[in-house]
Structures are given as structure tokens and as C-alpha cells.
Design a protein around this motif. Structure first.
Motif, mmCIF file in Angstrom:
data_model
loop_
_atom_site.group_PDB
_atom_site.id
_atom_site.type_symbol
_atom_site.label_atom_id
_atom_site.label_comp_id
_atom_site.label_asym_id
_atom_site.label_seq_id
_atom_site.Cartn_x
_atom_site.Cartn_y
_atom_site.Cartn_z
ATOM 1 N N LEU A 1 3.956 -26.188 0.798
ATOM 2 C CA LEU A 1 5.298 -25.893 1.315
ATOM 3 C C LEU A 1 6.132 -27.164 1.421
ATOM 4 O O LEU A 1 7.301 -27.195 1.020
ATOM 5 N N ARG A 2 5.524 -28.221 1.974
ATOM 6 C CA ARG A 2 6.240 -29.492 2.102
ATOM 7 C C ARG A 2 6.665 -30.018 0.740
ATOM 8 O O ARG A 2 7.813 -30.417 0.543
ATOM 9 N N GLN A 3 5.754 -29.995 -0.226
ATOM 10 C CA GLN A 3 6.058 -30.519 -1.559
ATOM 11 C C GLN A 3 7.157 -29.709 -2.247
ATOM 12 O O GLN A 3 8.069 -30.273 -2.844
ATOM 13 N N ALA A 4 7.079 -28.386 -2.148
ATOM 14 C CA ALA A 4 8.100 -27.542 -2.769
ATOM 15 C C ALA A 4 9.456 -27.745 -2.098
ATOM 16 O O ALA A 4 10.486 -27.863 -2.781
ATOM 17 N N PHE A 5 9.462 -27.809 -0.789
ATOM 18 C CA PHE A 5 10.702 -28.023 -0.040
ATOM 19 C C PHE A 5 11.333 -29.360 -0.414
ATOM 20 O O PHE A 5 12.513 -29.437 -0.747
ATOM 21 N N GLN A 6 10.527 -30.429 -0.385
ATOM 22 C CA GLN A 6 11.060 -31.754 -0.680
ATOM 23 C C GLN A 6 11.481 -31.897 -2.137
ATOM 24 O O GLN A 6 12.469 -32.566 -2.430
ATOM 25 N N SER A 7 10.767 -31.246 -3.050
ATOM 26 C CA SER A 7 11.162 -31.324 -4.458
ATOM 27 C C SER A 7 12.509 -30.645 -4.682
ATOM 28 O O SER A 7 13.338 -31.131 -5.436
ATOM 29 N N ARG A 8 12.744 -29.545 -4.022
ATOM 30 C CA ARG A 8 14.032 -28.839 -4.152
ATOM 31 C C ARG A 8 15.158 -29.652 -3.529
ATOM 32 O O ARG A 8 16.249 -29.727 -4.094
ATOM 33 N N SER B 1 23.923 -30.694 3.958
ATOM 34 C CA SER B 1 24.508 -29.523 4.609
ATOM 35 C C SER B 1 23.391 -28.564 5.008
ATOM 36 O O SER B 1 22.295 -28.587 4.446
ATOM 37 N N ARG B 2 23.677 -27.736 5.976
ATOM 38 C CA ARG B 2 22.705 -26.718 6.398
ATOM 39 C C ARG B 2 22.393 -25.784 5.225
ATOM 40 O O ARG B 2 21.272 -25.326 5.082
ATOM 41 N N LEU B 3 23.392 -25.539 4.383
ATOM 42 C CA LEU B 3 23.183 -24.671 3.230
ATOM 43 C C LEU B 3 22.139 -25.275 2.283
ATOM 44 O O LEU B 3 21.250 -24.567 1.796
ATOM 45 N N GLN B 4 22.204 -26.577 2.035
ATOM 46 C CA GLN B 4 21.214 -27.229 1.179
ATOM 47 C C GLN B 4 19.805 -27.104 1.774
ATOM 48 O O GLN B 4 18.846 -26.865 1.045
ATOM 49 N N VAL B 5 19.694 -27.283 3.059
ATOM 50 C CA VAL B 5 18.400 -27.167 3.721
ATOM 51 C C VAL B 5 17.873 -25.742 3.595
ATOM 52 O O VAL B 5 16.710 -25.528 3.232
ATOM 53 N N HIS B 6 18.722 -24.757 3.869
ATOM 54 C CA HIS B 6 18.285 -23.368 3.793
ATOM 55 C C HIS B 6 17.947 -22.957 2.354
ATOM 56 O O HIS B 6 17.025 -22.163 2.140
ATOM 57 N N GLU B 7 18.669 -23.485 1.381
ATOM 58 C CA GLU B 7 18.333 -23.203 -0.019
ATOM 59 C C GLU B 7 16.970 -23.784 -0.374
ATOM 60 O O GLU B 7 16.169 -23.148 -1.073
ATOM 61 N N ALA B 8 16.669 -24.988 0.105
ATOM 62 C CA ALA B 8 15.369 -25.600 -0.151
ATOM 63 C C ALA B 8 14.256 -24.817 0.545
ATOM 64 O O ALA B 8 13.162 -24.653 -0.007
ATOM 65 N N VAL B 9 14.531 -24.305 1.740
ATOM 66 C CA VAL B 9 13.562 -23.477 2.459
ATOM 67 C C VAL B 9 13.285 -22.200 1.663
ATOM 68 O O VAL B 9 12.126 -21.824 1.455
ATOM 69 N N ALA B 10 14.340 -21.530 1.200
ATOM 70 C CA ALA B 10 14.166 -20.291 0.430
ATOM 71 C C ALA B 10 13.377 -20.553 -0.852
ATOM 72 O O ALA B 10 12.496 -19.768 -1.225
ATOM 73 N N TYR B 11 13.666 -21.648 -1.517
ATOM 74 C CA TYR B 11 12.945 -22.022 -2.734
ATOM 75 C C TYR B 11 11.456 -22.222 -2.430
ATOM 76 O O TYR B 11 10.593 -21.671 -3.117
ATOM 77 N N ALA B 12 11.160 -23.007 -1.398
ATOM 78 C CA ALA B 12 9.767 -23.303 -1.048
ATOM 79 C C ALA B 12 9.029 -22.033 -0.619
ATOM 80 O O ALA B 12 7.878 -21.817 -1.012
ATOM 81 N N GLY C 1 9.608 -19.067 -1.605
ATOM 82 C CA GLY C 1 9.358 -18.287 -2.809
ATOM 83 C C GLY C 1 8.180 -18.809 -3.615
ATOM 84 O O GLY C 1 7.460 -18.049 -4.253
ATOM 85 N N LYS C 2 7.988 -20.110 -3.595
ATOM 86 C CA LYS C 2 6.878 -20.736 -4.322
ATOM 87 C C LYS C 2 5.544 -20.601 -3.585
ATOM 88 O O LYS C 2 4.501 -20.500 -4.214
ATOM 89 N N VAL C 3 5.588 -20.675 -2.269
ATOM 90 C CA VAL C 3 4.372 -20.662 -1.443
ATOM 91 C C VAL C 3 4.512 -19.549 -0.402
ATOM 92 O O VAL C 3 5.125 -19.752 0.637
ATOM 93 N N PRO C 4 3.955 -18.370 -0.690
ATOM 94 C CA PRO C 4 4.146 -17.236 0.224
ATOM 95 C C PRO C 4 3.348 -17.318 1.524
ATOM 96 O O PRO C 4 3.647 -16.608 2.468
#
Length: 145
Positions: A132-139, A77-88, A90-93
Motif C-alpha cells: 500500500l505504501r509503495q503504490a501510494f507513494q509511486s502514484r 492538494s487534498r485531491l492529489q492525496v485522495h487520488e493516490a489513496v484510490a490508486y493504491a 485499487g492495487k492492494v485490496p
């Protein structure tokens, strides 16, 4: 990407000085860059595709992009993608993730004080895109499993 041009003395004259400097730098660093028709420099790092935007010919306007970072599958879902983006984010400013219709891109942009400063931010910017890629994909993998 049929319009990409490999390094050769014949195509060298088509480049602006920023693209020429980037090509020389990446070759020295052991990467194998190539140029597109707009004079942007492409290269692979850790099997991922990146582009350093050089068509502007202004080395103070630094833009390093990971294209595409992630193709969005239909089952997410778009929500899952956006949540992973927000997580990443937050981890990598440093850098940002951009959600498009079918994929996610990542980029680092900077306005630099002079035309040579891009060399000093290149590796840190590339590290930020990898992180960013690693944080996004891990989430995403946590959300999907």
C-alpha cells in the motif's frame, strides 16, 4: 513516543497475554519490538514504524497499523492525496489508507476465528501495508513530477 517501554522482565508483568505473545513472536522473527503504556506493540520493518494493537487483549481483533504512512506536505492538494489513496487501494485490496488532517495512515484489520490465528496473518498483513505504501507513494511521485 517517550512512553515506549523496551523489553525487560520488570515491564513484562504490565503486559496482557496478547502483547506478551506478540513481543515473543516479533523477537523470534528478528524484529526489535517495544511496548507503549497502553500495551500496544511497536516495531520497525524496512525503516518504517508499525504498531500491532494489543491493548484490547483480544487476539481475535487483529489490527496492524503503519504510523504515519505519509506526512502531507503543504504543496499537495487534498485531491492529489485522495487520488493516490484510490490508486493504491485499487492495487492492494487488503488493508486501507486513512487520510487525516496532516498525514495518511495505513492499516489492516481482521476479525480472526481464534486467539492464535494472528500469527498466520501477520506477515501477509505486513506485506499488504508495504505494498500500500509503495503504490501510494509511486502514484504521488507521478502526480508531483
Amino acid at each position: 513516543m517517550d512512553d515506549l517501554l523496551p523489553y525487560s522482565p520488570e515491564t513484562h508483568v504490565l503486559w496482557n497475554s496478547y502483547a506478551t505473545a506478540v513481543m515473543a513472536f516479533l523477537i523470534e522473527e528478528g524484529l526489535e519490538p517495544w511496548l507503549d503504556e497502553e500495551a500496544d506493540v511497536y516495531f520497525r520493518h524496512q525503516a518504517e514504524l508499525y504498531v500491532l494493537v494489543t491493548h484490547t487483549a483480544d487476539a481475535r481483533s487483529f489490527q496492524l497499523v503503519h504510523l504515519p504512512l505519509y506526512a502531507i506536505p503543504d504543496h499537495l492538494s487534498r485531491l492529489q492525496v485522495h487520488e493516490a489513496v484510490a490508486y493504491a487501494q485499487g492495487k492492494v485490496p487488503l488493508g486501507r489508507l486513512i487520510v487525516l488532517e496532516a498525514h495518511v495512515n495505513a492499516e489492516v484489520r481482521s476479525w480472526l476465528p481464534n486467539h492464535d490465528a494472528w500469527r498466520s496473518v501477520f506477515w501477509k498483513s505486513l506485506e499488504a501495508l508495504v505494498a500500500l505504501r509503495q503504490a501510494f507513494q509511486s502514484r504521488l511521485s507521478v502526480q508531483v513530477n
